[in-house]
Motif scaffolding. Structure first.
Motif, short mmCIF file in Angstrom:
data_model
loop_
_atom_site.label_atom_id
_atom_site.label_comp_id
_atom_site.label_asym_id
_atom_site.label_seq_id
_atom_site.Cartn_x
_atom_site.Cartn_y
_atom_site.Cartn_z
N GLN A 171 -9.02 -6.53 6.87
CA GLN A 171 -8.26 -5.70 7.81
C GLN A 171 -7.17 -4.89 7.13
O GLN A 171 -6.85 -3.79 7.54
CB GLN A 171 -7.67 -6.61 8.91
CG GLN A 171 -8.76 -7.07 9.87
CD GLN A 171 -8.35 -8.21 10.77
OE1 GLN A 171 -7.64 -9.12 10.33
NE2 GLN A 171 -8.79 -8.17 12.02
N LEU A 172 -6.64 -5.45 6.05
CA LEU A 172 -5.61 -4.70 5.33
C LEU A 172 -6.19 -3.57 4.49
O LEU A 172 -5.50 -2.63 4.13
CB LEU A 172 -4.80 -5.65 4.44
CG LEU A 172 -3.65 -6.33 5.18
CD1 LEU A 172 -3.29 -7.65 4.54
CD2 LEU A 172 -2.44 -5.41 5.21
N LEU A 173 -7.46 -3.69 4.18
CA LEU A 173 -8.10 -2.61 3.41
C LEU A 173 -8.67 -1.52 4.32
O LEU A 173 -8.48 -0.33 4.10
CB LEU A 173 -9.22 -3.19 2.53
CG LEU A 173 -8.78 -4.11 1.39
CD1 LEU A 173 -9.99 -4.75 0.73
CD2 LEU A 173 -7.96 -3.33 0.36
N TRP A 174 -9.36 -1.95 5.33
CA TRP A 174 -10.05 -1.01 6.22
C TRP A 174 -9.07 -0.42 7.23
O TRP A 174 -9.17 0.74 7.61
CB TRP A 174 -11.21 -1.74 6.91
CG TRP A 174 -11.96 -1.05 8.01
CD1 TRP A 174 -12.40 -1.62 9.15
CD2 TRP A 174 -12.41 0.31 8.06
NE1 TRP A 174 -13.07 -0.72 9.92
CE2 TRP A 174 -13.10 0.48 9.28
CE3 TRP A 174 -12.29 1.41 7.20
CZ2 TRP A 174 -13.67 1.69 9.67
CZ3 TRP A 174 -12.86 2.62 7.60
CH2 TRP A 174 -13.53 2.76 8.81
N GLY A 175 -8.10 -1.20 7.65
CA GLY A 175 -7.13 -0.76 8.65
C GLY A 175 -6.47 0.57 8.32
O GLY A 175 -6.56 1.52 9.12
N PRO A 176 -5.86 0.69 7.17
CA PRO A 176 -5.18 1.95 6.85
C PRO A 176 -6.13 3.13 6.81
O PRO A 176 -5.79 4.23 7.25
CB PRO A 176 -4.60 1.68 5.47
CG PRO A 176 -4.42 0.20 5.42
CD PRO A 176 -5.59 -0.36 6.18
N TRP B 174 0.77 -0.86 10.18
CA TRP B 174 0.26 -0.45 11.48
C TRP B 174 -1.27 -0.41 11.49
O TRP B 174 -1.92 -0.75 12.48
CB TRP B 174 0.86 0.91 11.85
CG TRP B 174 0.34 1.64 13.06
CD1 TRP B 174 0.07 2.97 13.12
CD2 TRP B 174 0.08 1.11 14.37
NE1 TRP B 174 -0.36 3.30 14.38
CE2 TRP B 174 -0.38 2.18 15.17
CE3 TRP B 174 0.14 -0.16 14.93
CZ2 TRP B 174 -0.74 2.04 16.50
CZ3 TRP B 174 -0.23 -0.31 16.28
CH2 TRP B 174 -0.67 0.78 17.04
N GLY B 175 -1.85 -0.04 10.36
CA GLY B 175 -3.31 0.06 10.25
C GLY B 175 -4.04 -1.18 10.74
O GLY B 175 -4.91 -1.08 11.63
N PRO B 176 -3.76 -2.33 10.21
CA PRO B 176 -4.51 -3.53 10.62
C PRO B 176 -4.34 -3.83 12.11
O PRO B 176 -5.29 -4.25 12.77
CB PRO B 176 -3.87 -4.63 9.77
CG PRO B 176 -3.34 -3.93 8.57
CD PRO B 176 -2.88 -2.59 9.06
N VAL B 177 -3.13 -3.63 12.61
CA VAL B 177 -2.91 -3.89 14.03
C VAL B 177 -3.72 -2.90 14.87
O VAL B 177 -4.43 -3.28 15.80
CB VAL B 177 -1.41 -3.76 14.38
CG1 VAL B 177 -1.21 -3.99 15.87
CG2 VAL B 177 -0.60 -4.74 13.56
#
Lengths: 234, 234, 234, 234
Positions: A171-176, B174-177
DNA sequence: GAATAAACGAGACGGTACGTCTCGTCTTATG
DNA sequence: CATAAGACGAGACGTACCGTCTCGTTTATTC
C-alpha cells in the motif's frame, strides 16, 4: 474476464479442436475493435459510454452487451491488454535495486497518459463486484505476489528488517502512484517511483548519533531531492 | 463552495451588518437539507443523482441548480461539512508523536463508512475543474500546509533527516489511505494510520551493523507488526 | 380589463374625485411600459412570456401579476389600445359604400403586421373565459352593434334584402379577415376587404336570364377581380 | 407527416415489397396510441403537453420525439386521421346543391366537439413552418382543389358568374366556419354551412326591379332565416 | 412630523414541462 | 447461432417559465 462461457483470450481450447460449434462463429475481430475503440475514447478523456464505443468500433450495442456486463468491464479489459505485458521482473541484486526494478515493472505504465484510465476504472469498479474481482485477479494479485516474494527473499538475505508486512508495504508503494493517477497528476515519471523507494528504505528519521560520521550506508539515494514544487501534490 | 457570489457560510461579513439584502432571503435550511440528503444517498452507495437528492431532500431541482453547478460539487460540499471540523492539530512532542497526531487529525474521518464518499468525489472531480479546485483549497491545502510546517519544525529540531520533500511525504502518507478509500477497503482503522507512520519513520532497511544497540529510538515501531492478511490489500 | 378593483383607464369615477386612496398611488407609467413591451415582443413574433415582458419593460414580475391575471390578458389589452381608436365610422351613402366604410373602420388594423397578434390572443383566450369576455366586450360588441345598425338602416332603405341575419353577415365579413390573420397571411390589404364586400353584395349566381342585357345594376363592383394567386389562400 | 424519412402511412412503396427493412420494425400500435391519447387530451380541453401524451398513451417521451418534431405536429396528425377520411365529394347537380355538398364534405367535421382542435393546431402552427406546411398539404390543398374544380365546372355551365376568384371564395366559405371553431363556438351545425352558401349565392342586395318574379331560382335561400341570436357571434 | 398603507423591486422557491441523452432490452432480418 | 440494425421504456439531465411568497424600499395620505 468477459462473462463469456466459451473463453477467448489465447483459447486454443479443447472445444475449438473437437467441434466447430454450430451457427455463425464468433467474430474475434470484434473484441479487438471494441477494446481499441475503448482505449481511444479513454485517452481522449471523453466520458465513456457504450453508445460511443459502439459507434466508434462499428460493433453494435447489443453485441457489446453480450460479451461484457458493463462499460467498466470493457474499460478494465482494455486497460489490461495494454498494461500487463510489461510486467516482467528480473529478480536479483540488492534490495534497493530490486525494489526499484519492481516499481518500474509494476507501475511503469504510469509514465504514459493512458494510465489515468486505471483510476477511473477502479473508482467505478466499486459498484461492480465482478469487475473488482477481475481487477484483483489480474492487476493486484500478480504484483502483490511478486512483492511478497521479494520481501521474503530480502528479509532472509538480511537486507530488510524483520517483520515487514508485505501488504502494508504494497500500500505504501502503490498508494502514492495511484493517488497521482486519480488526481490526474500524470504522467508519473520514473524518478517519482525511485524517490518513493528511497524514502521508504531510509526512513524519515535523522541518523542516530551512534555514527555521526557515517551518513554513508545506502544513504546515497537520499541525495538532496530537489524540492519539486511544480505541482501541488495530490 | 457553492458557486454563490454572496457568501453564506460563516460570513459575518461587513455586508451582513450594514445591509440586510433586498429580496426574499435565502432559506438556509435548504442547504442543510440538500447536504444531508446527499450524505444519506452516498452512504447508501446509491448512484447519486440530482433527481434523487431533490426528491429525498424535498428541495426542487431548479433550486439545487441555482446553488450548485453539478452533483459533484454538492457531494464535495456535503463531505467537507462532515469532515473538516475534525482537523484540529495540536503540535508539540516528538516526530513520532506529532506525525501520528497529524494522521489522526487529517485522515481520522477514514474510520467511518462515509469516507468512501471522498474517493468517488475525487474521481468525478476529474471532469469538473472547479470542483477539483474546491477540493484542493478545502481539503488538500490545509493538510499539506500543516504537514509542511511539521516537517520544517522537526527538521530544525534535528529529528527528521535533512532534505525531506514535504510533497513527497504527503503522497506517502495520504496515498495509502486514499487507496483504501478508493478500493472500498473501509473503515480504515487508526492502527493503519500508525503503521504507515511507523514504517516511514524507520524505513525498511535492516539496522546497519554500525550500532547494534541503535534502533532503539522510538523503539516501539519495529515491534513485530502482526502480519495482517485478513484482507487482500487494495 | 385588468382585474383591478379600482379601474384606471379613463376612469374619472366617483371614487377618484372623493378620495385619493391611502398609500402609494399606482404608478401609471408601468401600465404603459408593460403594454409597450408586450407589443414589441408580439411584433417580433417572439413567444410571449411574462418573464420576457418583465425584463423588457423593467417592471417586476410580481407587479405584472398584480394587475393582470395572465399573459393573454396583457396581450389583449395591449392590442386593444392599439386598435380601437381607429374604429370611427361615418354612416351615410349606399350599402356598397357604407359596407366598405364599415370594413375599413372595423378591420383596417389588419393592414398592419401587428394584426397577427389578435389571432394568437383569441386562440389562447379560449382557455381564459375572462379574457374572452373582454374580447367580446371591447372588440366584438361595438363592431357587431354598428353592423346591426347598418343592416337595419339599409334594409329599411330597401337596399338590402329582407331578412338578412346580422350575425351571419358578421361572420361572413370578419371570418375571412380573421382567417388570414390566423394563417399569418398579413398584411390584409384594403382591396381584400373590398373584394369581400363586393362578392357578398352581388352573390355568386350568374345573372338570371330575365335581363340578359343588364349585367349593369350594382354589377360594377364585380369588375373582373384580378385572379390573385400569389399566396396560397389560408 | 411525422418527420419520418422512411414512409409509413399507406406507402405500399417499392421498398416495402422488396425489403422488409433491417432491424426491429416500428411498432405501429404506438402511433395509434399516441394519436388516440392526443385526441382525448384535446377533447378534454386540457393543455396539451408531450408529457401528458406520453403518460396517457404509455409511450415513452423519447419515442414520441423520435417520430414527431413537436406537439403541434402530433396534434395536427391526430386531427387529420379523424377528419380527412370524410372528405368524399360527389360532384353533380346544380351549384346550390353542389356547393352545399362541398361544405358538408369539407367542413362537416365541425359538427363535432373535436373540431375546436383544429383552431388550436393552426394557431400554434404559426410558429412551426413545417407543421404549417403539413396543414396546407393535407387540409387546405385537397379542399381548395375541389372547390376550384367546382367553380370552373359551374362557371362553364353558366350557373356561376364569370370571373369568380376561387381563392376568395374559399376564404368566404372556410373563414366563417374557422371563426366559430377559433371562438369555441362549436359544434357548427349543418344549417350554418347551408346558410353561408345561401347568402353567398344570392348576395345581399335586394332583387333588382328588373324582374319581380326572378329571385325564384333555388328559391329557398331567401327564405326568412330565423334571426338566430342565441349566441353572440364570434 | 410621525404613523400608516399601498405600490413596487429584488429575489427565492416549488412546480411543471421542455427536449436531449444514455442505458439496457428486445425484435427482426441477414450471414 | 452470431451479428447488425434499429425500436423501445426508463430515467436523469440541465433549462425555461410559471405563479407565489417574503422581504426591504419608496411614496403618498392621514392623524
Amino acid at each position: 474476464m468477459a462473462h463469456d462461457p466459451g473463453s477467448i483470450p489465447g483459447s486454443a481450447t479443447a472445444s475449438s479442436v473437437t467441434a466447430a460449434r454450430r451457427g455463425r462463429p464468433r467474430d474475434t475481430s470484434l473484441r479487438t475493435a471494441v477494446l481499441r475503440a475503448t482505449l481511444e475514447l479513454l485517452r481522449e478523456r471523453a466520458s465513456l459510454s457504450i453508445e460511443a464505443i459502439s459507434s466508434r468500433s462499428g460493433v453494435s450495442r447489443p453485441t457489446i452487451y453480450r460479451w461484457w456486463p458493463n462499460k467498466t468491464a470493457v474499460a478494465l479489459e482494455a486497460f489490461m491488454t495494454e498494461v500487463n505485458h510489461r510486467l516482467v521482473l528480473a529478480p536479483g541484486g540488492g534490495v534497493d535495486e530490486e525494489l526499484r526494478a519492481f516499481m518500474h515493472g509494476a507501475f511503469g505504465f504510469a509514465q504514459e497518459q493512458d494510465s489515468v484510465i486505471l483510476a477511473s476504472v477502479i473508482a467505478s469498479a466499486t459498484e461492480h463486484p465482478d469487475v473488482m474481482e477481475s481487477y484483483r485477479a489480474e492487476f493486484l494479485r500478480p504484483r502483490q505476489d511478486r512483492l511478497a516474494g521479494l520481501v521474503a527473499r530480502q528479509t532472509r538475505a538480511g537486507e530488510l528488517r524483520q517483520g515487514i508486512d508485505p501488504t502494508l508495504l504494497w500500500q505504501l508503494l502503490w498508494g502514492p502512484v495511484y493517488l497521482r493517477l486519480a488526481s490526474g497528476d500524470v504522467p508519473v515519471p520514473t524518478e517519482f517511483l525511485d524517490q518513493v523507494v528511497t524514502l521508504l528504505l531510509t526512513g524519515l528519521l535523522a541518523p542516530p548519533r551512534c555514527a555521526p560520521a557515517a551518513p554513508a550506508g545506502p544513504a546515497g539515494p537520499a541525495a538532496p531531492p530537489e524540492p519539486r514544487a511544480e505541482r501541488e501534490g495530490s
